[in-house]
Design a protein around this motif. Structure first.
Motif, PDB file in Angstrom:
ATOM      1  N   ASP A  10       2.044  58.777  40.016  1.00 25.55           N
ATOM      2  CA  ASP A  10       2.463  58.791  41.422  1.00 25.55           C
ATOM      3  C   ASP A  10       1.262  58.964  42.346  1.00 25.55           C
ATOM      4  OD1 ASP A  10       5.124  58.396  40.881  1.00 25.55           O
ATOM      5  OD2 ASP A  10       5.672  60.509  40.983  1.00 25.55           O
ATOM      6  N   ARG A  63      -0.924  55.804  42.650  1.00 21.66           N
ATOM      7  CA  ARG A  63      -0.306  54.753  43.457  1.00 21.66           C
ATOM      8  C   ARG A  63      -0.279  55.136  44.940  1.00 21.66           C
ATOM      9  NH1 ARG A  63       3.377  54.395  38.666  1.00 21.66           N
ATOM     10  NH2 ARG A  63       2.790  52.467  37.597  1.00 21.66           N
ATOM     11  N   LEU A  64      -0.064  56.423  45.222  1.00 22.20           N
ATOM     12  CA  LEU A  64      -0.057  56.854  46.621  1.00 22.20           C
ATOM     13  C   LEU A  64      -1.417  56.630  47.277  1.00 22.20           C
ATOM     14  CD1 LEU A  64       2.008  60.182  46.418  1.00 22.20           C
ATOM     15  CD2 LEU A  64       2.683  58.050  47.542  1.00 22.20           C
ATOM     16  N   GLN A 107      -1.606  53.278  48.854  1.00 21.81           N
ATOM     17  CA  GLN A 107      -0.564  52.910  49.810  1.00 21.81           C
ATOM     18  C   GLN A 107      -0.913  53.392  51.218  1.00 21.81           C
ATOM     19  OE1 GLN A 107       3.015  54.627  48.223  1.00 21.81           O
ATOM     20  NE2 GLN A 107       3.156  53.176  46.520  1.00 21.81           N
ATOM     21  N   GLN A 110       4.305  53.016  53.408  1.00 23.59           N
ATOM     22  CA  GLN A 110       4.677  52.899  51.995  1.00 23.59           C
ATOM     23  C   GLN A 110       4.881  54.275  51.370  1.00 23.59           C
ATOM     24  OE1 GLN A 110       1.218  50.536  50.924  1.00 23.59           O
ATOM     25  NE2 GLN A 110       2.504  48.744  50.526  1.00 23.59           N
ATOM     26  N   ARG A 111       4.072  55.230  51.778  1.00 27.45           N
ATOM     27  CA  ARG A 111       4.237  56.590  51.242  1.00 27.45           C
ATOM     28  C   ARG A 111       5.566  57.196  51.677  1.00 27.45           C
ATOM     29  NH1 ARG A 111      -1.901  59.084  52.208  1.00 27.45           N
ATOM     30  NH2 ARG A 111      -2.957  57.703  50.700  1.00 27.45           N
ATOM     31  N   TRP A 150       8.275  55.692  49.638  1.00 27.19           N
ATOM     32  CA  TRP A 150       8.299  56.308  48.297  1.00 27.19           C
ATOM     33  C   TRP A 150       9.006  57.653  48.349  1.00 27.19           C
ATOM     34  CZ3 TRP A 150       5.713  60.952  47.087  1.00 27.19           C
ATOM     35  CH2 TRP A 150       5.734  61.300  45.737  1.00 27.19           C
ATOM     36  N   LEU A 171      12.934  59.302  46.501  1.00 27.89           N
ATOM     37  CA  LEU A 171      12.945  60.365  45.489  1.00 27.89           C
ATOM     38  C   LEU A 171      14.265  61.113  45.430  1.00 27.89           C
ATOM     39  CD1 LEU A 171       9.377  61.927  45.879  1.00 27.89           C
ATOM     40  CD2 LEU A 171      10.199  60.358  44.118  1.00 27.89           C
ATOM     41  N   GLY A 227       7.913  65.526  46.098  1.00 30.76           N
ATOM     42  CA  GLY A 227       7.220  64.496  46.850  1.00 30.76           C
ATOM     43  C   GLY A 227       6.474  65.052  48.051  1.00 30.76           C
TER      44      GLY A 227
END
Length: 699
Positions: free
Chosen positions: A230, A233-234, A237, A241-242, A245, A249, A256
């Motif tokens: 995670d 990938r964050l 972004q 996008q974050r 995401w 959750l 998160g």
């Protein structure tokens, strides 16, 4: 002759309400045990915390030090600690008291001040009168005076260690993150009375096999795996996008929020200590219950220490990493509480963590633990598990002693084999051999080599030009020229093999032989885990599987994490025996021409199984595609592929007159050059499905 230190110790116990006795441990074991329980010390780990509190950083609490003297007397009388260790603690306490108090009056005033500050919550138990009695003894020169105590403490003598320090025992100092370990071997009654209930309620572990699987999972994957993915990938972004995401959750939003806080704050995104310290605790629990032998428990704890010492330079870095992991697990930011939670262990002069982290693991235990971890994963099936876990991470819960697949898993595997692979029990284990595709790997290697040397064919063909995206993909193969493409094919084969094992419908011994063949082949192409995973990541970045997300993050995680099971497999090359057949050069040339156009056609067709034949006869639709040249260049082999299966029935038809004289004379041709050029050049006739497919295919 009376030891002045023992006599001084006995005098101090008068302040705790004891009658004066020259031997401070002259109490029956039964009474000592009852008194310990009355004082709230029901196990040795609690005793360890009370002793550490007597050595708090800064100005220690004198009342805690006095309590520690009483607890040590009771622990010695109850048989909780050996006498040599108790004397070492008493001397260390005496030194600490003398450092902070210049004489007996100063010591007694400090005790009275603390008692007064507490509001005498313990009641008027004669404490003041006991202080006056000791002061009179000091003034009269009777008993052990402060001056005699200082002289006795200055005497140099060999003493036992405060914490277990024999060979193989220092590793248990890590457990102080949860509870200090004062003595070994552990006893469930003295050290962890409710250990079995804790394992069952917190971990759902009820026997040895489950415990071993859990410990191997913590070492090799743990909670950090998902958190690391995670976080990686964050970092790629943007803000929108974050937030998207985070919104996805649902119930895990507290986690998160904490992770996004760490990312925004620039925290080190590292928390492996959360897994590896808990591994030590589980190893100790298994030893307490006698599910693990002493050597097995030490091997797992030693493995955790080996991993921790590779990742962290000191105890503070370890504590911070554990706190970040705990924050993510609890869903609340606890980084501001590091000083409060870890001060005793990090700063106490008597802490078991005073020894440097890097020097804690003895070399014999390091080597033994490494051998033990490889032994737990020595079976060929662990290769299959590791490779397949990139696509299905939960498979790593099945390391160690293999559990039987449950009914749901068995049904899922059977459905996958039938509906996706067209593999049926009457195909036998050999039916899986069709998915071992060395021709495909060899073809990709050649394409990568050509791309790296700019030896690719022209993009203009009699039937048009490939799409720009396909050309870019083809040219990107140059980055893979240093990596054998075998893993690009073999990892899919491993996943199919795992499904076959889980189905419980095929001969287990034959599947084990295929797993061993897979291991032997990969060990020869790749000398270690880093080389294999780097090759896999390179090919994955260029040739992703389908439209789903890339697996590059997962692959690179296993490459970079020292605990990943890939690093603890058996990498010794065995006898060369591929899981499937390797085609001859002429056959490879034929497959290379057609394979890029029909991804399932990288091996020879097998006889159709009875089950597949029945499905075809029941009305399943079939598609006719070109498989491979059979008699060059006068005929082609066509095959009927049932829509829900991969079993193949072939038919030979003549080449249409429109292709007489093929291949075109404008292109230099040989079997090898034709194979290399087939990725971007279509040889077919207008209207053929092959031609339409080739227009958008680069590999």
């Amino acid at each position: 002759m009376v030891d002045p230190l023992n006599a001084w110790w006995a005098q101090q116990l008068v302040l705790c309400g004891w009658a004066f006795e020259p031997d401070p441990t002259a109490v029956s074991a039964e009474l000592a045990g009852e008194r310990l329980v009355h004082l709230g010390v029901e196990e040795r780990s609690e005793l360890g915390w009370r002793l550490l509190e007597a050595f708090a950083p800064g100005q220690p609490n004198p009342l805690c030090q006095l309590d520690a003297l009483e607890l040590l007397a009771l622990a010695a009388a109850a048989g909780w600690l050996p006498g040599e260790q108790v004397r070492a603690w008493v001397k260390r306490l005496g030194e600490e008291i003398c450092i902070h108090h210049r004489d007996l009056d100063d010591w007694l005033k400090a005790l009275l001040a603390v008692r007064s500050g507490e509001g005498w919550v313990r009641g008027d138990d004669g404490f003041y009168e006991a202080c006056e009695a000791l002061a009179r003894l000091e003034q009269d020169g009777d008993g052990v005076t402060w001056e005699m105590l200082v002289a006795r403490l200055a005497r140099r003598e060999p003493l036992a260690a405060l914490w277990p320090s024999a060979q193989g025992e220092s590793v248990w100092r890590l457990r102080a993150a949860f509870a200090p370990t004062l003595a070994l071997p552990p006893s469930p009654g003295l050290d962890w009375p409710d250990v079995a209930a804790w394992l069952g309620e917190v971990w759902q572990v009820h026997d040895r096999d489950e415990l071993i699987r859990l410990m191997l999972w913590l070492a090799g994957q743990g909670d950090r795996y998902g958190w690391d993915l995670d976080a990686s990938r964050l970092l790629e972004q943007d803000a929108d996008q974050r937030q998207a995401w985070l919104a996805g959750l649902q119930d895990a939003k507290p986690y998160g929020h904490v992770l996004l806080t760490f990312v925004a704050r620039g925290e080190p995104l590292e928390w492996a200590a959360w897994d590896w310290l808990r591994l030590v605790e589980l190893a100790y629990a298994g030893w307490c219950l006698e599910w693990l032998s002493q050597q097995e428990a030490e091997d797992f704890a030693g493995h955790a220490l080996d991993l921790l010492s590779r990742r962290y330079s000191d105890w503070l870095a370890l504590a911070n990493a554990y706190q970040r992991g705990r924050s993510l697990f609890d869903g609340r930011d606890l980084n501001g509480e590091v000083a409060r939670d870890w001060a005793l262990l990090l700063q106490s002069p008597a802490s078991p963590w005073r020894e440097p982290l890097a020097g804690l693991l003895e070399e014999p235990l390091r080597e033994r633990s490494r051998a033990a971890m490889r032994a737990w994963r020595s079976e060929p099936r662990h290769w299959v598990l590791a490779l397949a876990s990139i696509r299905e991470p939960d498979l790593l819960f099945r390391q160690g002693i293999a559990p039987p697949p449950n009914d749901a898993r068995r049904d899922d595997a059977r459905g996958y084999l039938r509906e996706t692979l067209g593999l049926f029990p009457d195909d036998g284990a050999d039916g899986l051999r069709r998915y071992w595709l060395p021709a495909q790997a060899h073809h990709l290697n050649q394409l990568a080599a050509d791309a790296s040397h700019s030896a690719l064919p022209r993009t203009h063909t009699p039937f048009g030009e490939p799409q720009p995206a396909a050309l870019a993909q083809r040219n990107a193969l140059a980055a893979c020229s240093r990596h054998a493409a075998t893993i690009h094919m073999a990892e899919k084969y491993a996943f199919y093999l795992q499904m076959t094992l889980d189905s419980d419908e095929f001969d287990a011994a034959a599947l084990t032989d295929q797993a061993e063949s897979l291991r032997g082949v990969l060990c020869r192409f790749y000398p270690d885990a880093r080389r294999l995973l780097s090759a896999w990541a390179a090919w994955e970045s260029v040739l992703p599987d389908g439209d789903g997300p890339l697996l590059s993050h997962e692959i690179c995680w296993h490459r970079d994490d020292p605990g990943s099971p890939f690093h603890w497999l058996d990498w010794t090359p065995g006898v060369w025996q591929e899981p499937g057949d390797r085609p001859s050069l002429p056959r490879f040339t034929a497959l290379a021409l057609v394979g890029p156009l029909n991804t399932s056609a990288w091996s020879d067709p097998l006889p159709e199984s009875p089950a597949s034949a029945r499905r075809s006869a029941s009305g399943s639709t079939a598609t006719t595609v070109c498989m491979a040249p059979k008699a060059w260049p006068s005929s082609w082999t066509f095959c009927s592929v049932p829509a829900t299966a991969r079993s193949i029935r072939s038919t030979t038809l003549p080449i249409p007159s429109t292709l007489r004289g093929w291949p075109p004379r404008s292109l230099p041709w040989s079997p090898t050059t034709a194979a290399r050029r087939s990725a971007t050049t279509c040889y077919g006739w207008p209207g053929c499905a092959i031609t339409r497919m080739a227009a958008t295919t680069s590999t």
